[in-house]
Design a protein around this motif. Structure first.
Motif, mmCIF file in Angstrom:
data_model
loop_
_atom_site.group_PDB
_atom_site.id
_atom_site.type_symbol
_atom_site.label_atom_id
_atom_site.label_comp_id
_atom_site.label_asym_id
_atom_site.label_seq_id
_atom_site.Cartn_x
_atom_site.Cartn_y
_atom_site.Cartn_z
ATOM 1 N N ASP A 457 0.779 -0.961 0.124
ATOM 2 C CA ASP A 457 0.256 -0.096 0.037
ATOM 3 C C ASP A 457 1.025 1.234 0.051
ATOM 4 O OD1 ASP A 457 -2.951 -0.921 -0.062
ATOM 5 O OD2 ASP A 457 -1.755 -2.578 2.090
ATOM 6 N N ASP A 458 0.184 2.597 -0.774
ATOM 7 C CA ASP A 458 0.778 3.670 -0.107
ATOM 8 C C ASP A 458 -0.364 4.706 -0.032
ATOM 9 O OD1 ASP A 458 3.482 2.475 -2.182
ATOM 10 O OD2 ASP A 458 2.189 3.994 -4.079
ATOM 11 N N ASP A 492 -4.385 9.720 1.464
ATOM 12 C CA ASP A 492 -4.955 8.769 0.724
ATOM 13 C C ASP A 492 -4.789 7.357 0.448
ATOM 14 O OD1 ASP A 492 -6.745 10.455 -0.674
ATOM 15 O OD2 ASP A 492 -4.661 11.441 -1.337
ATOM 16 N N LYS A 494 -3.474 3.704 -0.776
ATOM 17 C CA LYS A 494 -3.616 2.892 -2.724
ATOM 18 C C LYS A 494 -3.071 1.769 -2.302
ATOM 19 C CE LYS A 494 -2.792 3.375 -7.480
ATOM 20 N NZ LYS A 494 -2.115 4.664 -8.698
ATOM 21 N N SER A 495 -4.058 0.063 -2.867
ATOM 22 C CA SER A 495 -3.369 -0.660 -2.968
ATOM 23 C C SER A 495 -1.974 -0.846 -4.534
ATOM 24 C CB SER A 495 -3.798 -1.810 -2.970
ATOM 25 O OG SER A 495 -3.329 -2.961 -3.102
ATOM 26 N N THR A 496 -1.090 -1.681 -4.507
ATOM 27 C CA THR A 496 -0.192 -1.482 -5.350
ATOM 28 C C THR A 496 -0.151 -2.869 -5.587
ATOM 29 O OG1 THR A 496 1.881 -1.004 -4.502
ATOM 30 C CG2 THR A 496 0.739 0.256 -5.431
ATOM 31 N N ASN A 532 -12.111 -1.515 -1.541
ATOM 32 C CA ASN A 532 -11.899 -0.301 -2.442
ATOM 33 C C ASN A 532 -10.448 0.412 -2.285
ATOM 34 O OD1 ASN A 532 -11.321 2.224 -3.736
ATOM 35 N ND2 ASN A 532 -12.546 3.476 -1.822
ATOM 36 N N SER A 533 -9.826 -0.756 -3.967
ATOM 37 C CA SER A 533 -8.342 0.187 -4.167
ATOM 38 C C SER A 533 -8.448 1.449 -3.814
ATOM 39 C CB SER A 533 -7.507 -0.889 -5.211
ATOM 40 O OG SER A 533 -8.428 0.884 -6.722
ATOM 41 N N SER A 534 -8.623 2.584 -3.791
ATOM 42 C CA SER A 534 -8.034 3.437 -3.348
ATOM 43 C C SER A 534 -9.043 4.377 -2.589
ATOM 44 C CB SER A 534 -7.807 3.913 -4.713
ATOM 45 O OG SER A 534 -6.931 3.673 -5.587
ATOM 46 N N SER A 536 -10.098 7.006 0.834
ATOM 47 C CA SER A 536 -9.016 8.168 0.839
ATOM 48 C C SER A 536 -10.107 9.042 2.151
ATOM 49 C CB SER A 536 -9.140 9.202 -0.257
ATOM 50 O OG SER A 536 -10.801 9.287 -0.475
#
Length: 543
Positions: A457-458, A492, A494-496, A532-534, A536
């Motif tokens: 994750d970022d 935020d 985000k899954s990478t 939800n991959s992103s 926030s």
């Protein structure tokens, strides 16, 4: 006299006096003679330079003489001198969890204390676990410190002041050597070019093979081995009588072992096996039997600038910080007890090759890898526990500006603005162990060590804050403070994890046979709802 102070006065008389005078109403005559033996101690953690006796806070001060006498070099050395404060530091150099008055941090979470070095707040938790041989004084404030230091100061604050050049030229070097190829070298050189300009360069190097060896491979420098070096530079410049600049830069590297602990899996289905599952940890021999050598690497870069300007009627204090610290960890895995790889041919072959090999109980390697003939824990000499590769990288940008009244008046005030941006990446790769070693990547399809499960994750975080505080001396012995702080934070995530990557053994639905083919990203499993991959969110709070 509280038990805490009594215990500390007996074991650490040099610091006990500072603890006693920090709370004048609780002092006892028995400490009076002891306190008189020491010079006045000045506290800076509250934002102004005041004597410890006049500081209305629960603060422990470790002075330079105590730091030198106790041989304080790393964080655990000074933590051991502070009552009500403990530290856990076993997995890797970046995983330092500090507990102050029972408030503890969590791995991969925000730090629970403010780390302030020479007046600059450092947000990355990895920055604490390093050499502090250049410290002139360390102060630990206990209890919430949000009014002074904002976010992540719920447990307290660690305020470190480092040495400054005091003469036209000065230098010192410290070197030591010991068993297990242990070497330490610290050095500092600097001086005052003129009344308004000074410079300093310091460096440190530490190396040790450690105390333990891998009893499976016979290597004696792969368990708790440690090598680190760092270089710090500093320029202090007073271009005018009213303006002071303090510029600092640092670069450091760590090359060490990781996961320095024995693991016991206490699973409900195994409790019938008897006392081995209730081992007395005080009798543990700490034997290591891993077929994968561990590693831990860190690279850190920091730049900061602090500006102090005297307006005559008030002071302006501003600072900016750039911090970039990368961490990685590789080691044997933890999956043996869960049976993920029991049917893998490499697991079967490595089990047969190591039947009867001595391991830490309750781990037992029998003739068959399938329970109950073999009983696996983590970090075994077989391939049945897989591998792990982890990364924790964080980059920070932050600045703060304060306008502060002079301290020699009955009514004192200050106000300011704060901004912080955090870019953080956290990843954990569970790999299949084929006996061919560890591929040091967060995701790989390399047949020697393919990724079987991945969390990656970022995070991008923005923080703004505005704050102010009033202090008024009602009497010479009674002070009242009133503070307000408003924080707004946006984050935020985000899954990478690659969307097309699949597993060989793990499944989305618990209970299904390990046939593989399901997504490595658990958020893409068909039985996961509201994935939800992103994500926030925003938060704001007035304190």
């Amino acid at each position: 006299m509280t038990p805490e102070r009594t215990r500390f006065s007996l074991l650490r008389p040099a610091i006990a006096s500072t603890l006693v005078v920090a709370a004048p109403l609780a002092t006892a005559p028995a400490f009076a003679a002891e306190a008189e033996q020491y010079d006045e101690i000045v506290v800076t953690a509250l934002g102004r330079a005041t004597s410890l006796e006049d500081s209305p806070a629960a603060v422990t001060v470790i002075t330079q003489s105590t730091l030198e006498r106790k041989g304080v070099e790393r964080v655990e050395d000074f933590v051991n001198l502070v009552p009500g404060m403990t530290i856990v530091n076993s997995a890797e150099v970046a995983d330092t969890q500090v507990n102050i008055r029972g408030i503890s941090g969590a791995r991969d979470g925000e730090i629970n204390y403010a780390l302030v070095v020479d007046g600059v707040v450092i947000t990355d938790r990895s920055a604490l676990n390093r050499e502090w041989n250049n410290a002139a004084q360390i102060e630990v404030l206990k209890g919430p410190q949000s009014a002074l230091y904002g976010r992540s100061a719920a447990a307290g604050a660690i305020v470190i002041t480092t040495k400054k050049p005091q003469s036209p030229f000065e230098a010192d070097v410290k070197a030591s050597a010991g068993e297990n190829s242990a070497y330490l070298l610290n050095g500092r050189a600097g001086g005052q070019v003129n009344d308004g300009l000074a410079w300093q360069v310091s460096g440190t190097y530490r190396d040790s093979d450690g105390f333990y060896e891998n009893d499976f491979t016979g290597d004696d420098d792969v368990i708790d081995n440690f090598e680190s070096w760092a270089v710090d530079g500093r320029v202090l410049w007073d271009p005018t009588d009213n303006l002071s600049l303090d510029f600092k830069a640092r670069y450091g590297e760590v090359d060490a072992g990781s996961i320095v602990f024995n693991s016991i899996f206490h699973l409900p289905g195994f409790t019938g096996f008897g006392a081995d599952f209730y081992e007395n940890v005080n009798g543990n021999n700490y034997r290591f039997y891993s077929n994968v050598d561990s590693s831990n690497d860190q690279e850190s870069r920091e730049f900061s600038l602090r500006v102090d300007y005297d307006l005559g009627w008030a002071d302006v204090i501003g600072w900016g910080l750039y911090s970039d610290i990368d961490n990685s960890l590789g080691s044997d895995g933890t999956s043996g007890a869960f049976g993920f790889f029991w049917g893998d041919q490499d697991c079967i072959d490595s089990t047969a090759a190591n039947t009867g090999f001595p391991t830490n109980p309750p781990t037992y390697i029998g003739a068959d890898p399938v329970f109950p003939n073999s009983l696996f824990g983590a970090y075994t000499p077989t391939t049945c526990d897989g591998t792990q590769w982890q990364e924790r990288n964080q980059k920070d940008y932050s600045f703060e500006v304060r306008l502060r009244s002079k301290g020699d008046q009955r009514l004192r005030w200050e106000g300011g603005l704060y901004y912080l941006n955090i870019e953080r990446e956290v990843g954990v790769n569970l790999g299949i162990d084929t006996g061919a070693g560890l591929v040091e990547k967060l995701f790989t399809t390399d047949p020697r060590n393919p990724t079987e499960q991945l969390l990656r994750d970022d995070f991008d975080t923005d923080v703004w804050a505005v704050f102010g505080q009033l202090s008024y001396d009602i009497t010479d012995d009674l002070v009242t403070d009133f503070a307000l702080r408003y924080d707004k934070e946006s984050r935020d995530a985000k899954s990478t994890v690659p969307t097309g990557a699949t597993t060989q053994y793990l499944v989305c639905t618990p209970g299904d046979p390990f046939t593989g083919g399901d997504p490595i990203n658990p958020g893409l499993c068909p039985n996961v709802t509201n994935a939800n991959s992103s994500p926030s969110d925003d938060w704001d709070q007035l304190q």
